[in-house]
Scaffold this motif. Structure first.
Motif, mmCIF file in Angstrom:
data_model
loop_
_atom_site.group_PDB
_atom_site.id
_atom_site.type_symbol
_atom_site.label_atom_id
_atom_site.label_comp_id
_atom_site.label_asym_id
_atom_site.label_seq_id
_atom_site.Cartn_x
_atom_site.Cartn_y
_atom_site.Cartn_z
ATOM 1 N N ILE A 1 0.783 -1.118 0.114
ATOM 2 C CA ILE A 1 0.576 0.248 0.278
ATOM 3 C C ILE A 1 0.762 0.700 -0.300
ATOM 4 N N GLY A 2 2.331 1.345 0.466
ATOM 5 C CA GLY A 2 3.018 1.913 -0.297
ATOM 6 C C GLY A 2 3.392 3.148 -1.200
ATOM 7 N N GLY A 3 3.162 4.440 -0.767
ATOM 8 C CA GLY A 3 2.948 5.388 -2.327
ATOM 9 C C GLY A 3 1.847 5.926 -2.775
ATOM 10 N N PRO A 4 1.913 5.676 -4.267
ATOM 11 C CA PRO A 4 0.255 6.106 -4.817
ATOM 12 C C PRO A 4 -0.461 5.182 -5.090
ATOM 13 N N GLN A 5 -0.208 4.160 -3.512
ATOM 14 C CA GLN A 5 -1.460 3.069 -3.639
ATOM 15 C C GLN A 5 -2.363 3.414 -2.533
ATOM 16 N N ILE A 6 -1.841 3.402 -1.155
ATOM 17 C CA ILE A 6 -3.016 4.936 -0.345
ATOM 18 C C ILE A 6 -2.889 6.110 -0.844
ATOM 19 N N LEU A 7 -2.175 6.607 -1.503
ATOM 20 C CA LEU A 7 -2.364 7.950 -1.525
ATOM 21 C C LEU A 7 -3.811 7.552 -3.001
ATOM 22 N N SER A 8 -4.123 7.044 -3.784
ATOM 23 C CA SER A 8 -5.295 7.256 -4.615
ATOM 24 C C SER A 8 -6.367 6.399 -3.634
ATOM 25 N N ALA A 9 -6.478 5.495 -2.535
ATOM 26 C CA ALA A 9 -7.479 5.435 -1.789
ATOM 27 C C ALA A 9 -7.597 6.980 -1.312
ATOM 28 N N ILE A 10 -6.794 7.813 -0.389
ATOM 29 C CA ILE A 10 -7.156 8.411 0.142
ATOM 30 C C ILE A 10 -7.525 9.993 -1.435
ATOM 31 N N PHE A 11 -7.402 9.842 -2.469
ATOM 32 C CA PHE A 11 -8.138 10.514 -3.068
ATOM 33 C C PHE A 11 -9.750 10.160 -3.531
ATOM 34 N N LEU A 12 -9.793 9.138 -3.426
ATOM 35 C CA LEU A 12 -10.945 8.302 -4.031
ATOM 36 C C LEU A 12 -11.733 8.671 -3.112
ATOM 37 N N ALA A 13 -11.409 8.807 -2.172
ATOM 38 C CA ALA A 13 -12.465 8.349 -0.831
ATOM 39 C C ALA A 13 -12.605 10.887 -0.121
ATOM 40 N N THR A 14 -11.689 10.959 -0.770
ATOM 41 C CA THR A 14 -12.474 12.113 -0.970
ATOM 42 C C THR A 14 -13.909 13.130 -2.721
ATOM 43 N N SER A 15 -13.058 11.853 -3.568
ATOM 44 C CA SER A 15 -14.154 11.975 -4.585
ATOM 45 C C SER A 15 -15.423 13.174 -4.132
ATOM 46 N N LEU B 1 -7.622 -4.237 3.693
ATOM 47 C CA LEU B 1 -8.822 -3.751 4.866
ATOM 48 C C LEU B 1 -7.731 -2.284 5.136
ATOM 49 N N PHE B 2 -6.341 -2.153 4.380
ATOM 50 C CA PHE B 2 -5.674 -0.829 4.735
ATOM 51 C C PHE B 2 -5.909 0.270 3.501
ATOM 52 N N LEU B 3 -6.509 -0.082 2.099
ATOM 53 C CA LEU B 3 -6.554 0.663 1.656
ATOM 54 C C LEU B 3 -8.462 0.701 1.699
ATOM 55 N N ALA B 4 -8.715 0.042 2.289
ATOM 56 C CA ALA B 4 -10.124 1.087 2.745
ATOM 57 C C ALA B 4 -10.334 1.486 4.341
ATOM 58 N N VAL B 5 -9.051 1.547 4.809
ATOM 59 C CA VAL B 5 -9.288 2.961 6.117
ATOM 60 C C VAL B 5 -9.864 3.865 5.429
ATOM 61 N N PRO B 6 -8.529 5.080 4.119
ATOM 62 C CA PRO B 6 -9.956 6.285 4.413
ATOM 63 C C PRO B 6 -10.731 6.475 4.200
ATOM 64 N N SER B 7 -12.342 5.336 3.379
ATOM 65 C CA SER B 7 -13.557 5.491 2.919
ATOM 66 C C SER B 7 -13.869 5.526 4.591
ATOM 67 N N LEU B 8 -13.331 3.943 5.784
ATOM 68 C CA LEU B 8 -14.726 3.625 6.790
ATOM 69 C C LEU B 8 -14.032 4.811 7.394
ATOM 70 N N SER B 9 -12.708 5.805 7.432
ATOM 71 C CA SER B 9 -12.691 6.617 8.124
ATOM 72 C C SER B 9 -13.834 8.231 8.136
ATOM 73 N N LEU B 10 -13.739 7.942 6.674
ATOM 74 C CA LEU B 10 -15.636 8.690 6.907
ATOM 75 C C LEU B 10 -16.653 8.492 7.177
ATOM 76 N N VAL B 11 -16.972 6.743 7.110
ATOM 77 C CA VAL B 11 -18.135 6.319 7.785
ATOM 78 C C VAL B 11 -17.994 6.460 8.722
#
Length: 204
Positions: A14-28, A152-162
């Motif tokens: 998940i390090g690098g663009p992977q988790i960053l992409s998950a964060i971007f999508l969670a703020t889309s 699960l780590f990739l889903a953390v940004p969206s789960l945090s919003l929930v």
């Protein structure tokens, strides 16, 4: 694979663009469907690469040739660390990340599938998991913990919003900005984890 072996490999995934992409999508705008599509695409590609590596590596057994491969991998990783450090002032996120704030579920699914299945460090990590299980005679389903923990780590940004709502909406853009400006540090950390894993494999 035990938990202590899985955990550093998950951080490599998940390090690098992977988790960053998950964060971007969670703020889309359509973050729920985008995040779900991203994680679903990732689940398919990670499982596919691990499974293929497992069956292709079923005849592999640890030995001198494997140790030489590990030594070669260590040299390549150390060279990559030096390269990332020297290029740190020019370090910028990929240009395609500009599309993530206006992404749709189809784009998010495709991104999750391609990024988690074909990004160099992710391919190498998934192959490592598959061949490790095959070479030790473990069943392929033992990779389930690795796959699920990565998702699960990739889903953390969206789960945090929930879970925490407004506070996450304030925090995620700050995290995104920090990772944008410190992407070289994230890359160095990912490579360092791989170096530690490789040295452990050589010594072990």
């Amino acid at each position: 694979m035990n938990f202590l072996v899985i955990l550093p490999l998950v951080f490599v995934m998940i390090g690098g663009p992977q988790i960053l992409s998950a964060i971007f999508l969670a703020t889309s705008e359509d973050w729920r469907r985008n995040s779900a599509a991203f994680v679903f695409g990732a689940s398919l590609s990670i499982s596919l690469v691990v499974t293929l590596a497992y069956y292709l590596g079923s005849g592999v057994r640890q030995g001198g040739s494997n140790q030489m491969l590990q030594l070669l991998m260590l040299v390549v990783l150390l060279a990559a660390m030096v390269h990332v450090y020297l290029q740190r002032e020019q370090s910028e996120p990929p240009t395609w990340m500009g599309k993530l704030e206006t992404a749709n579920p189809t784009f998010s699914f495709r991104l999750g599938f391609l990024l988690m299945g074909f990004f160099p460090t992710d391919v190498l990590t998934s192959i490592t998991v598959g061949t490790y299980l095959a070479s030790h005679g473990d069943p392929v389903w033992h990779a389930a913990g690795f796959v699920l923990l990565t998702l699960l780590f990739l889903a953390v940004p969206s789960l945090s919003l929930v879970m925490i709502g407004d506070r996450a909406e304030t925090l995620l853009p700050k995290v995104r900005t920090w990772m944008n400006t410190h992407s070289w540090l994230v890359s160095e950390l990912v490579i360092l984890i791989f170096v530690v894993i490789t040295i452990t494999n050589i010594v072990g």
